[in-house]
Design an enzyme around this catalytic site. Structure first.
Site, PDB file in Angstrom:
ATOM      1  N   ASP A 114       0.836  -1.210   0.000  1.00 48.78           N
ATOM      2  CA  ASP A 114       0.000   0.000   0.000  1.00 48.78           C
ATOM      3  C   ASP A 114       0.868   1.256   0.000  1.00 48.78           C
ATOM      4  O   ASP A 114       1.980   1.253   0.526  1.00 48.78           O
ATOM      5  CB  ASP A 114      -0.920  -0.025   1.230  1.00 48.78           C
ATOM      6  CG  ASP A 114      -2.097   0.934   1.071  1.00 48.78           C
ATOM      7  OD1 ASP A 114      -2.372   1.380  -0.062  1.00 48.78           O
ATOM      8  OD2 ASP A 114      -2.750   1.235   2.090  1.00 48.78           O
ATOM      9  N   HIS A 129       2.214   3.303  -9.134  1.00 48.41           N
ATOM     10  CA  HIS A 129       2.026   1.862  -9.381  1.00 48.41           C
ATOM     11  C   HIS A 129       3.204   1.306 -10.182  1.00 48.41           C
ATOM     12  O   HIS A 129       3.646   0.186  -9.953  1.00 48.41           O
ATOM     13  CB  HIS A 129       0.707   1.606 -10.117  1.00 48.41           C
ATOM     14  CG  HIS A 129      -0.504   2.019  -9.327  1.00 48.41           C
ATOM     15  ND1 HIS A 129      -0.663   1.710  -7.999  1.00 48.41           N
ATOM     16  CD2 HIS A 129      -1.610   2.721  -9.682  1.00 48.41           C
ATOM     17  CE1 HIS A 129      -1.829   2.203  -7.561  1.00 48.41           C
ATOM     18  NE2 HIS A 129      -2.418   2.821  -8.564  1.00 48.41           N
ATOM     19  N   LEU A 182      11.353 -20.237  -4.948  1.00 48.01           N
ATOM     20  CA  LEU A 182      10.391 -19.385  -4.233  1.00 48.01           C
ATOM     21  C   LEU A 182       9.047 -19.516  -4.936  1.00 48.01           C
ATOM     22  O   LEU A 182       8.994 -19.547  -6.163  1.00 48.01           O
ATOM     23  CB  LEU A 182      10.851 -17.919  -4.289  1.00 48.01           C
ATOM     24  CG  LEU A 182       9.868 -16.864  -3.770  1.00 48.01           C
ATOM     25  CD1 LEU A 182       9.903 -16.789  -2.249  1.00 48.01           C
ATOM     26  CD2 LEU A 182      10.174 -15.486  -4.335  1.00 48.01           C
TER      27      LEU A 182
HETATM   28  C1  IPE Z   1      -5.376  -2.879  -0.180  1.00 48.34           C
HETATM   29  O1  IPE Z   1      -5.046  -1.548  -0.423  1.00 48.34           O
HETATM   30  C2  IPE Z   1      -5.370  -3.656  -1.436  1.00 48.34           C
HETATM   31  C3  IPE Z   1      -4.089  -3.764  -2.127  1.00 48.34           C
HETATM   32  C4  IPE Z   1      -2.929  -3.356  -1.710  1.00 48.34           C
HETATM   33  C5  IPE Z   1      -4.154  -4.424  -3.394  1.00 48.34           C
HETATM   34  P1  IPE Z   1      -6.165  -0.409  -0.483  1.00 48.34           P
HETATM   35  O2  IPE Z   1      -5.423   0.869  -0.566  1.00 48.34           O
HETATM   36  O3  IPE Z   1      -7.140  -0.701  -1.560  1.00 48.34           O
HETATM   37  O4  IPE Z   1      -6.877  -0.571   0.933  1.00 48.34           O
HETATM   38  P2  IPE Z   1      -7.934   0.359   1.682  1.00 48.34           P
HETATM   39  O5  IPE Z   1      -9.088   0.543   0.770  1.00 48.34           O
HETATM   40  O6  IPE Z   1      -7.234   1.650   1.999  1.00 48.34           O
HETATM   41  O7  IPE Z   1      -8.285  -0.400   2.932  1.00 48.34           O
HETATM   42  C1  IPE Z   2      -1.679   0.176  -3.373  1.00 52.49           C
HETATM   43  O1  IPE Z   2      -1.431   1.542  -3.412  1.00 52.49           O
HETATM   44  C2  IPE Z   2      -1.875  -0.404  -4.773  1.00 52.49           C
HETATM   45  C3  IPE Z   2      -3.247  -0.857  -5.058  1.00 52.49           C
HETATM   46  C4  IPE Z   2      -4.251  -0.913  -4.224  1.00 52.49           C
HETATM   47  C5  IPE Z   2      -3.502  -1.305  -6.418  1.00 52.49           C
HETATM   48  P1  IPE Z   2      -2.636   2.586  -3.381  1.00 52.49           P
HETATM   49  O2  IPE Z   2      -3.008   2.900  -4.785  1.00 52.49           O
HETATM   50  O3  IPE Z   2      -3.721   2.111  -2.506  1.00 52.49           O
HETATM   51  O4  IPE Z   2      -1.891   3.830  -2.722  1.00 52.49           O
HETATM   52  P2  IPE Z   2      -2.513   4.873  -1.701  1.00 52.49           P
HETATM   53  O5  IPE Z   2      -3.075   4.105  -0.530  1.00 52.49           O
HETATM   54  O6  IPE Z   2      -3.555   5.623  -2.440  1.00 52.49           O
HETATM   55  O7  IPE Z   2      -1.351   5.732  -1.309  1.00 52.49           O
HETATM   56 MG    MG Z   3      -4.150   2.348  -0.527  1.00 47.11          MG
END
Ligand code: IPE
Ligand code: IPE
Ligand code: MG
Length: 255
Positions: A25, A42, A136
């Site tokens: 995240d 990303h 792995l």
């Molecule tokens: C969780 O991240 C899902 C992934 C990393 C794929 P999110 O950024 O979507 O989670 P929430 O919505 O903040 O809980």
């Molecule tokens: C996690 O990073 C990647 C996915 C959920 C695909 P986010 O896109 O949730 O990044 P933040 O939480 O907005 O910083």
């Molecule tokens: Mg996120």
């Protein structure tokens, strides 16, 4: 490789985790802080994936599971979802050979029926190509949800065996999406939030939890080592007392 679906024996103190599961995240915030579009975060996140796969393999970790796209992430703006799908597709195209050369076995878990035909085909090819690799096992959770997993397992169990009179954990476990792996020893979430977000609900029952403020694109070897060091300092008891754990470990050491 045959693993007990439930792995609640006490591991030797200071062992490297066998299975690490990560919620990656913070890509969006990484990009925003640089005035870049979210997709740039990303893309950098994918580089952190490459590095983490190699770092885990080097440290003797047998299973790495990465949450790439949750069943709830379809709620994001259509443009971001489309760009994420493009990135997933190009990663599958470009990384399969590289993973194979690194002796990594790739598995994808989640409801893949919702992806386009091209992506489903690439997943199938990459899984087939890498099926026998043993260094792995890298699992990518894509359109995955912990609740979906439990329900699909139950549905398949009933389809196989009819409605069982008595249902126990051992009967359901083989139908869960990650039945080929031991349960995660160490769960990591980057990006500062402290929640599970519908990741592996069943399998995380006894995992050690580790949360870090580090944003996923910044997650490097040092950050991984910090998480492993935290894990190694913990005492896993699985319901037993500290004294029982110490006695078990002493016996194992003498043997
Ligand atoms: C969780 O991240 C899902 C992934 C990393 C794929 P999110 O950024 O979507 O989670 P929430 O919505 O903040 O809980
Ligand atoms: C996690 O990073 C990647 C996915 C959920 C695909 P986010 O896109 O949730 O990044 P933040 O939480 O907005 O910083
Ligand atoms: Mg996120």
């Amino acid at each position: 490789m045959n693993h007990p679906s439930s792995t609640q024996e006490v591991p030797a103190h200071g062992d490297v985790p066998r299975h690490v599961a990560i919620i990656m995240d913070g890509n969006g915030r990484w990009a925003r802080s640089r005035m870049l579009p979210r997709i740039a975060g990303h893309r950098r996140g994918l580089e952190a994936v490459r590095a983490t796969v190699e770092n885990c393999a080097e440290r003797g970790i047998g299973y790495l599971t990465l949450f790439a796209f949750s069943s709830e992430n379809w709620r994001r703006p259509a443009e971001e979802v489309a760009l994420l799908m493009q990135l997933f597709q190009s990663a599958l195209t470009q990384e399969a050979e590289r993973l194979h050369r690194a002796a990594v076995r790739l598995r994808v878990v989640g409801d893949t029926r919702r992806f386009g035909r091209k992506i489903r085909l690439l997943i199938e090819q990459a899984e087939r190509l890498t099926a026998d690799n043993q260094r792995l096992t890298l699992t990518i959770a894509a359109n995955y949800g912990g609740r979906w997993d439990i329900l699909q397992a139950l549905t398949r169990l009933v389809a196989d065996k009819g409605r069982p009179e008595k249902l126990d954990e051992a009967a359901l476990a083989p139908y869960l999406a990650m039945s080929y792996a031991p349960e995660p020893d160490l769960f990591i979430r980057t990006g500062g939030e402290q929640r599970i977000s519908n990741f592996l609900l069943w399998q995380l029952a006894y995992s050690e939890l580790y949360f870090t403020e580090t944003l996923w694109p910044d997650f490097d070897a040092q950050a991984l080592d910090q998480a492993i060091a935290s894990y190694r300092g913990r005492e896993r008891r699985f319901g037993r007392t500290s004294e029982q754990v110490a006695a078990t470990l002493a016996t194992a050491k003498r043997a």
